[in-house]
Design a protein around this motif. Structure first.
Motif, mmCIF file in Angstrom:
data_model
loop_
_atom_site.group_PDB
_atom_site.id
_atom_site.type_symbol
_atom_site.label_atom_id
_atom_site.label_comp_id
_atom_site.label_asym_id
_atom_site.label_seq_id
_atom_site.Cartn_x
_atom_site.Cartn_y
_atom_site.Cartn_z
ATOM 1 N N GLU A 124 -12.081 -1.184 8.780
ATOM 2 C CA GLU A 124 -13.415 -0.805 9.231
ATOM 3 C C GLU A 124 -14.186 -1.972 9.852
ATOM 4 O O GLU A 124 -15.394 -1.868 10.048
ATOM 5 N N ALA A 163 -12.401 -9.493 -2.493
ATOM 6 C CA ALA A 163 -11.463 -9.472 -3.618
ATOM 7 C C ALA A 163 -11.960 -10.416 -4.707
ATOM 8 O O ALA A 163 -12.349 -11.553 -4.418
ATOM 9 N N LEU A 171 -10.501 -9.429 1.359
ATOM 10 C CA LEU A 171 -11.199 -8.179 1.097
ATOM 11 C C LEU A 171 -10.513 -7.405 -0.023
ATOM 12 O O LEU A 171 -9.322 -7.575 -0.290
ATOM 13 N N ALA A 172 -11.279 -6.527 -0.636
ATOM 14 C CA ALA A 172 -10.792 -5.793 -1.799
ATOM 15 C C ALA A 172 -9.913 -4.613 -1.435
ATOM 16 O O ALA A 172 -9.162 -4.124 -2.281
ATOM 17 N N SER A 173 -9.984 -4.132 -0.188
ATOM 18 C CA SER A 173 -9.215 -2.941 0.172
ATOM 19 C C SER A 173 -8.741 -3.001 1.616
ATOM 20 O O SER A 173 -9.384 -3.621 2.473
ATOM 21 N N ARG A 174 -7.641 -2.334 1.893
ATOM 22 C CA ARG A 174 -7.134 -2.231 3.262
ATOM 23 C C ARG A 174 -8.091 -1.414 4.118
ATOM 24 O O ARG A 174 -8.265 -1.701 5.309
ATOM 25 N N GLN A 175 -8.720 -0.413 3.526
ATOM 26 C CA GLN A 175 -9.651 0.425 4.281
ATOM 27 C C GLN A 175 -10.815 -0.394 4.810
ATOM 28 O O GLN A 175 -11.233 -0.240 5.959
ATOM 29 N N ARG A 176 -11.338 -1.286 3.960
ATOM 30 C CA ARG A 176 -12.483 -2.103 4.412
ATOM 31 C C ARG A 176 -12.059 -3.030 5.541
ATOM 32 O O ARG A 176 -12.847 -3.298 6.456
ATOM 33 N N ASP A 222 -17.415 -6.155 -1.291
ATOM 34 C CA ASP A 222 -16.271 -5.910 -0.402
ATOM 35 C C ASP A 222 -15.181 -6.962 -0.564
ATOM 36 O O ASP A 222 -14.078 -6.794 -0.029
ATOM 37 N N TRP A 246 -6.265 -8.869 3.529
ATOM 38 C CA TRP A 246 -6.077 -8.015 2.368
ATOM 39 C C TRP A 246 -4.666 -8.239 1.867
ATOM 40 O O TRP A 246 -3.707 -8.193 2.634
ATOM 41 N N GLU A 255 -1.485 -7.163 0.185
ATOM 42 C CA GLU A 255 -0.709 -5.990 -0.227
ATOM 43 C C GLU A 255 0.110 -6.308 -1.468
ATOM 44 O O GLU A 255 0.185 -5.521 -2.414
#
Length: 284
Positions: free
Chosen positions: A174, A147, A166-171, A145, A198, A200
């Motif tokens: 959550e 980056a 983190l690797a994603s905005r979605q994670r 999870d 995260w 961008e």
């Protein structure tokens, strides 16, 4: 009866930002009374201004969560500076805090009163392996999870924060964690928040800050963590020229906040700026 103001920082909208209590005249209060007031207010922090034995622009400033004293709190500092400026004590103030002297300047920008604080010199250190593993488990995260190009670090800007990219905005959206387990770990390690971010782009970060040691699940805007993020970027040598970083926080909580972080490659201090607005009675 102690007069407690209620402001929300890093926003111009009372429905956004991070609320803070403010007591502008606190010299007569004991530690126990300050803690009791902070608990009654119920925000993540309440700031207490101390004046005795100090000559302006120097003022004392202490911060209490509902559970304990905090060495430094960025959003309450911004809110306090704006509250003072609105009452004729604007310009530059040097707050003497438990974490050291913090200089804050207030000025009107495009019709909005904004405050800018300059942190103490930032510093970073590696995260002990066992503590990192325990943090990931408490946050219900795995190494996958994170980056790959932004390693975990502990970053200090008045308080120490665990920074996890983190690797994603979605994670990030959550976020779901074990409150008691993370609180115990943070208490043991002396961390003030865990800062999940995260990236961008090189100038925009999205952030969430679990704060179980302060008795709340999450902060919607965290000035000290934003300063620590600036120190984190400096430590990784990702800032090669003066740059303003925009930190977007509180969106997933329904309290959008914007923190502007000015960093320079030749200065370990970081400047964090934002607006603040007094809360109407109905929103207190």
């Amino acid at each position: 009866m102690t007069d407690v103001l209620r402001y929300t920082a890093f926003t111009t909208d009372p429905a956004g930002g991070n609320p803070a209590g403010i007591v502008l005249h606190a010299d007569s209060l004991s530690d126990e009374q300050m803690l009791a007031i902070a608990a009654e207010v119920g925000y993540s922090e309440t700031a207490f201004v101390l004046r005795e034995g100090r000559t302006p622009p120097h003022l004392g400033l202490r911060f209490f969560s509902a559970l304990d004293e905090v060495a430094f709190c960025g959003h309450a500092t911004i809110a306090t500076a704006v509250a003072l400026a609105e009452r004729g004590e604007g310009g530059t103030v040097v707050f003497e805090t438990p974490a050291g002297e913090v200089e804050v300047t207030t000025a009107e920008v495009v019709g909005v009163l904004r405050a800018s604080l300059t942190s103490v010199p930032t510093r970073t250190r590696p995260v002990p392996g066992a503590a990192l593993g325990e943090a990931l488990e408490a946050l219900r995260l795995s190494g996958a999870d994170l980056a790959e190009d932004l390693p975990p670090l502990l970053s200090y800007a008045g308080n120490e924060h665990l920074v996890l990219a983190l690797a994603s905005r979605q994670r990030l959206a959550e976020l779901d964690y074990d409150f008691a387990r993370l609180k115990d770990l943070m208490t043991e390690q002396g961390w003030t928040t865990v800062q999940l971010v995260w990236r961008e782009d090189e100038r925009t970060f999205h952030s969430r800050n679990p704060f179980p040691v302060g008795g709340v699940v999450e902060d919607p805007a965290t000035g000290s963590a934003a300063a620590a993020l600036g120190g984190y970027l400096l430590a990784l040598e990702l800032v090669t020229e003066p740059r303003t970083i925009r930190v977007v926080q509180g969106v997933d909580m329904g309290r959008p906040s914007e923190l502007l972080v000015d960093v320079r490659p030749d200065d370990l201090r970081v400047t964090v700026s934002g607006a603040a607005v007094e809360l109407p009675t109905a929103q207190r």
